[in-house]
Design a protein around this motif. Structure first.
Motif, PDB file in Angstrom:
ATOM      1  N   ASP A  27       0.843  -1.205   0.000  1.00 34.95           N
ATOM      2  CA  ASP A  27       0.000   0.000   0.000  1.00 34.95           C
ATOM      3  C   ASP A  27       0.873   1.248   0.000  1.00 34.95           C
ATOM      4  N   TYR A  28       1.937   1.216   0.803  1.00 39.28           N
ATOM      5  CA  TYR A  28       2.846   2.364   0.849  1.00 39.28           C
ATOM      6  C   TYR A  28       3.526   2.564  -0.501  1.00 39.28           C
ATOM      7  N   LEU A  29       3.996   1.461  -1.119  1.00 37.28           N
ATOM      8  CA  LEU A  29       4.685   1.563  -2.408  1.00 37.28           C
ATOM      9  C   LEU A  29       3.754   2.122  -3.482  1.00 37.28           C
ATOM     10  N   TYR A  30       2.462   1.639  -3.505  1.00 40.83           N
ATOM     11  CA  TYR A  30       1.509   2.147  -4.487  1.00 40.83           C
ATOM     12  C   TYR A  30       1.183   3.621  -4.224  1.00 40.83           C
ATOM     13  N   ARG A  31       1.006   3.975  -2.942  1.00 39.63           N
ATOM     14  CA  ARG A  31       0.650   5.332  -2.577  1.00 39.63           C
ATOM     15  C   ARG A  31       1.724   6.324  -2.990  1.00 39.63           C
ATOM     16  N   ASP A  32       3.003   5.964  -2.801  1.00 37.66           N
ATOM     17  CA  ASP A  32       4.118   6.867  -3.151  1.00 37.66           C
ATOM     18  C   ASP A  32       4.693   6.581  -4.544  1.00 37.66           C
ATOM     19  N   THR A  33       3.947   5.790  -5.323  1.00 41.64           N
ATOM     20  CA  THR A  33       4.370   5.447  -6.703  1.00 41.64           C
ATOM     21  C   THR A  33       5.828   4.981  -6.762  1.00 41.64           C
ATOM     22  N   ILE A  34       6.166   4.084  -5.858  1.00 39.07           N
ATOM     23  CA  ILE A  34       7.513   3.488  -5.852  1.00 39.07           C
ATOM     24  C   ILE A  34       7.427   2.144  -6.581  1.00 39.07           C
ATOM     25  N   LYS A  52      17.718   1.483  -6.402  1.00 38.19           N
ATOM     26  CA  LYS A  52      18.607   1.986  -5.358  1.00 38.19           C
ATOM     27  C   LYS A  52      18.134   3.334  -4.801  1.00 38.19           C
ATOM     28  N   ARG A  53      17.604   4.194  -5.665  1.00 37.23           N
ATOM     29  CA  ARG A  53      17.221   5.543  -5.245  1.00 37.23           C
ATOM     30  C   ARG A  53      16.026   5.537  -4.276  1.00 37.23           C
ATOM     31  N   ASN A  54      15.264   4.411  -4.241  1.00 33.02           N
ATOM     32  CA  ASN A  54      14.087   4.328  -3.380  1.00 33.02           C
ATOM     33  C   ASN A  54      14.346   3.567  -2.087  1.00 33.02           C
ATOM     34  N   VAL A  55      15.574   3.109  -1.877  1.00 27.91           N
ATOM     35  CA  VAL A  55      15.888   2.315  -0.682  1.00 27.91           C
ATOM     36  C   VAL A  55      15.693   3.146   0.587  1.00 27.91           C
ATOM     37  N   LYS A  56      16.192   4.375   0.589  1.00 27.38           N
ATOM     38  CA  LYS A  56      16.079   5.208   1.793  1.00 27.38           C
ATOM     39  C   LYS A  56      14.623   5.511   2.146  1.00 27.38           C
ATOM     40  N   LEU A  57      13.771   5.697   1.113  1.00 31.92           N
ATOM     41  CA  LEU A  57      12.353   5.957   1.385  1.00 31.92           C
ATOM     42  C   LEU A  57      11.716   4.763   2.098  1.00 31.92           C
ATOM     43  N   LEU A  58      12.009   3.554   1.623  1.00 32.53           N
ATOM     44  CA  LEU A  58      11.419   2.381   2.239  1.00 32.53           C
ATOM     45  C   LEU A  58      12.008   2.130   3.631  1.00 32.53           C
ATOM     46  N   GLN A  59      13.289   2.456   3.806  1.00 30.53           N
ATOM     47  CA  GLN A  59      13.893   2.316   5.132  1.00 30.53           C
ATOM     48  C   GLN A  59      13.232   3.277   6.131  1.00 30.53           C
ATOM     49  N   HIS A  60      12.955   4.514   5.672  1.00 35.08           N
ATOM     50  CA  HIS A  60      12.292   5.501   6.531  1.00 35.08           C
ATOM     51  C   HIS A  60      10.885   5.021   6.903  1.00 35.08           C
ATOM     52  N   SER A  65       6.844   2.832  10.724  1.00 35.54           N
ATOM     53  CA  SER A  65       5.747   1.872  10.908  1.00 35.54           C
ATOM     54  C   SER A  65       6.104   0.755  11.868  1.00 35.54           C
ATOM     55  N   GLY A  66       7.417   0.555  12.116  1.00 37.40           N
ATOM     56  CA  GLY A  66       7.842  -0.535  12.985  1.00 37.40           C
ATOM     57  C   GLY A  66       7.820  -1.894  12.301  1.00 37.40           C
ATOM     58  N   ILE A  67       7.632  -1.904  10.998  1.00 36.00           N
ATOM     59  CA  ILE A  67       7.631  -3.169  10.257  1.00 36.00           C
ATOM     60  C   ILE A  67       9.079  -3.612  10.013  1.00 36.00           C
ATOM     61  N   GLU A  68       9.344  -4.890  10.194  1.00 37.47           N
ATOM     62  CA  GLU A  68      10.696  -5.422   9.989  1.00 37.47           C
ATOM     63  C   GLU A  68      10.906  -5.693   8.499  1.00 37.47           C
ATOM     64  N   ILE A  69      11.797  -4.932   7.932  1.00 33.75           N
ATOM     65  CA  ILE A  69      12.122  -5.061   6.500  1.00 33.75           C
ATOM     66  C   ILE A  69      13.638  -5.206   6.374  1.00 33.75           C
ATOM     67  N   SER A  70      14.085  -6.228   5.624  1.00 33.91           N
ATOM     68  CA  SER A  70      15.522  -6.418   5.410  1.00 33.91           C
ATOM     69  C   SER A  70      15.879  -6.071   3.974  1.00 33.91           C
ATOM     70  N   PHE A  71      17.092  -5.517   3.804  1.00 36.27           N
ATOM     71  CA  PHE A  71      17.551  -5.067   2.492  1.00 36.27           C
ATOM     72  C   PHE A  71      18.868  -5.773   2.156  1.00 36.27           C
ATOM     73  N   SER A  72      19.002  -6.212   0.912  1.00 36.03           N
ATOM     74  CA  SER A  72      20.255  -6.834   0.465  1.00 36.03           C
ATOM     75  C   SER A  72      21.226  -5.765  -0.008  1.00 36.03           C
ATOM     76  N   GLU A  73      22.412  -6.209  -0.389  1.00 36.84           N
ATOM     77  CA  GLU A  73      23.386  -5.291  -0.978  1.00 36.84           C
ATOM     78  C   GLU A  73      22.848  -4.779  -2.307  1.00 36.84           C
ATOM     79  N   VAL A  74      23.156  -3.527  -2.612  1.00 43.44           N
ATOM     80  CA  VAL A  74      22.742  -2.940  -3.887  1.00 43.44           C
ATOM     81  C   VAL A  74      23.569  -3.576  -5.007  1.00 43.44           C
ATOM     82  N   ARG A  75      22.911  -3.895  -6.099  1.00 43.61           N
ATOM     83  CA  ARG A  75      23.591  -4.488  -7.244  1.00 43.61           C
ATOM     84  C   ARG A  75      23.329  -3.653  -8.488  1.00 43.61           C
ATOM     85  N   GLY A  76      24.275  -3.735  -9.455  1.00 43.28           N
ATOM     86  CA  GLY A  76      24.088  -3.009 -10.703  1.00 43.28           C
ATOM     87  C   GLY A  76      25.224  -2.049 -10.993  1.00 43.28           C
TER      88      GLY A  76
END
Length: 402
Positions: A27-34, A52-60, A65-76
Motif C-alpha cells: 500500500d505504501y509503495l503504491y501510494r508513493d508510486t515506488i 537503489k534511489r528508493n531504498v532510503k524511502l522504504l527504510q524511513h 511503521s515498525g515493520i521489519e524489513i531487510s535489504f540486500s546489498e545494492v547491485r548493478g
C-alpha cells in the motif's frame, strides 16, 4: 530485456518482508508510486526488488511503521562505478589497454603455422623470434623476403617458408624437406657390434659386417657379436661399419623396497594465488612484488590466451600462479599396504624393462624385515644387446686397430 537494462543502470536492491506485513508495505509503495519488480513468495516471506534511489524511502517507512524489513546489498552499475572510483587504476588501465589495442593494428597479434608435420610450432616460433619476428613485432618494418631467406638458411629441415599478414595475424606457410635418415660416417671410421651385457644368443640378423657368434652361444659383455672386419675370398680383409640385431636371452634383476614408515608430502591447505597479464611482450602483475612466505611449496603455472566468444585470439595472456604449501611428515602404512605398493611398483618396472623386449619368464621372492617390504625379481628376456663400437682403419691396415 529493456527493463533488466534499466534496472542494471539504476541499481537494484532486494527487499524481504513478512507475508503478514506484505499488504501494508505494498500500500505504501503504491501510494508513493515506488515501483517494485520480480516479487516471489518464499515460505512466509515476500521478496521483491526496488531501485537503489528508493531504498532510503522504504527504510524511513520501516522505521516509522515498525515493520521489519531487510535489504540486500545494492547491485548493478552504481556499485561497479563506486568500485572503480575507489580503484581508479582499473578504468585507467582498461582505457589505456583499449587505446593500445586500437593503435596496434600494425603489430603482430597472433602467429598461425600451417604445413609442418615434423618440426613443432614452438621450434619455428623460436627461430622466427631469433630473426626478430614474433608477437608484438611492428611488421611494416620487416623485410619479409629477407626473413624468408634467413630462415631457410638457418633451418635445413624446411624447403621454404612464407609469411602472409592477414590483418594482424601472421599466417606462416611451411614446406618441409624429408630428412635423409641414412647414417653417415667419417671416412676411415668403421665399427663392430659388441655385447652390452651377458646373454645367450637366440638369433643373429646381420645388416652389414660379418657375424662373429651364432644361436646357442654364451656371450660376455664387450664381446664382438658382428665384426666390421670382413674376410674376403682371396684371404684379404675389408672394413665395414657393422650393423645388425643380436637377440639374446638375458637376466634382468629388479629390486623394490617399500618402508612402512617414510617421509611424505602433506599439504597444509594454505595457498597463495598470483595473477598477471601479458599484452604482446609486456607483463603486468596484479600483485605486490615480494617473495612467498612458505618454506616449502609447489608452484603450478597456468597460462590462457584470451579468446573472446571463441571467435579469435587476442595477443593477451592471463597467467595464474598457485603456490601450495606442504610439509614433510612421517607417515606409517601397514605391511599389507606396503606389499600392495611394492607389487604395483614391480609391475611398472616390468613394463619399462619389457619395452622392445620379449618376456620369457620371471621369478619373484618377497620378504618383510625391519619394517621394510622388499621384492626381488629376476626377469628372463629376449632383447637386442648389440651396441656399436667404432674403430678407425685405412687401406694399408691388415688387421683391426682399436
Amino acid at each position: 530485456m529493456f527493463r533488466k537494462l534499466v534496472n542494471y543502470i539504476l541499481g537494484t536492491c532486494e527487499v524481504t518482508v513478512s507475508v503478514n506485513d506484505r499488504s501494508e508495505v505494498f500500500d505504501y509503495l503504491y501510494r508513493d508510486t515506488i515501483p517494485f519488480y520480480e516479487e516471489k513468495l518464499i515460505g512466509d516471506l515476500s521478496v521483491f526488488s526496488i531501485h537503489k534511489r528508493n531504498v532510503k524511502l522504504l527504510q524511513h517507512f520501516a522505521e516509522e511503521s515498525g515493520i521489519e524489513i531487510s535489504f540486500s546489498e545494492v547491485r548493478g552499475l552504481p556499485v561497479a562505478l563506486s568500485f572503480m572510483k575507489k580503484r581508479p587504476i582499473l578504468p585507467i588501465g582498461f582505457v589505456l589497454c583499449t587505446v593500445w589495442i586500437f593503435l596496434s593494428h600494425n603489430i603482430v597479434w597472433d602467429i598461425q603455422i600451417e604445413g609442418n608435420t615434423k618440426t613443432p610450432d614452438s621450434e619455428i616460433l623460436e627461430k622466427l623470434d631469433e630473426l626478430g619476428f614474433s608477437i608484438g613485432t611492428y611488421y611494416p618494418s620487416i623485410n619479409f623476403n629477407q626473413l624468408h631467406a634467413d630462415y631457410s638458411a638457418m633451418q635445413h629441415d624446411i624447403a621454404w617458408l612464407s609469411i602472409y599478414m592477414n590483418g594482424v595475424v601472421a599466417e606462416v606457410q611451411v614446406r618441409e624437406l624429408w630428412k635423409d635418415e641414412r647414417e653417415k660416417h667419417e671416412e676411415g671410421t668403421y665399427a663392430n657390434v659388441i655385447a652390452s651385457c651377458d646373454g645367450i644368443v637366440r638369433e643373429v640378423n646381420v645388416f652389414e659386417g660379418q657375424a662373429a657368434v651364432r644361436a646357442g652361444d654364451f656371450v660376455r659383455e664387450g664381446q664382438v657379436l658382428i665384426s666390421g672386419v670382413v674376410e674376403k675370398k682371396d684371404g684379404g680383409i675389408r672394413y665395414e661399419y657393422a650393423a645388425g640385431e643380436v637377440i639374446c636371452e638375458v637376466a634382468v634383476p629388479i629390486r623394490v623396497e617399500i618402508p612402512c614408515e617414510r617421509e611424505e608430502k602433506v599439504y597444509t591447505g594454505r595457498e597463495t594465488i598470483k595473477k598477471s597479464v601479458k599484452i604482446f611482450k609486456k607483463t603486468i602483475n596484479f600483485f605486490v612484488n615480494g617473495g612467498i612466505e612458505y618454506t616449502t611449496c609447489d608452484k603450478i603455472d597456468m597460462m590462457e590466451q584470451v579468446c573472446p566468444f571463441g571467435i579469435g585470439t587476442l595477443p593477451i595472456w592471463l597467467n595464474t600462479s598457485v603456490y601450495r604449501e606442504f610439509e614433510m611428515q612421517t607417515v606409517s602404512v601397514s605391511p599389507d599396504m606396503a606389499a600392495d605398493e611394492a607389487m604395483a611398483n614391480l609391475s611398472e618396472r616390468i613394463k619399462e624393462e619389457s619395452f622392445a623386449s620379449e618376456l620369457v619368464s620371471k621369478s619373484v621372492d618377497t620378504a618383510f624385515e625391519d619394517g621394510v617390504f622388499s621384492v626381488d625379481c629376476v626377469l628372463s628376456m629376449n632383447r637386442d644387446i648389440g651396441k656399436t663400437a667404432e674403430f678407425t682403419a685405412d687401406d694399408t691396415d691388415t688387421a683391426m686397430q682399436n
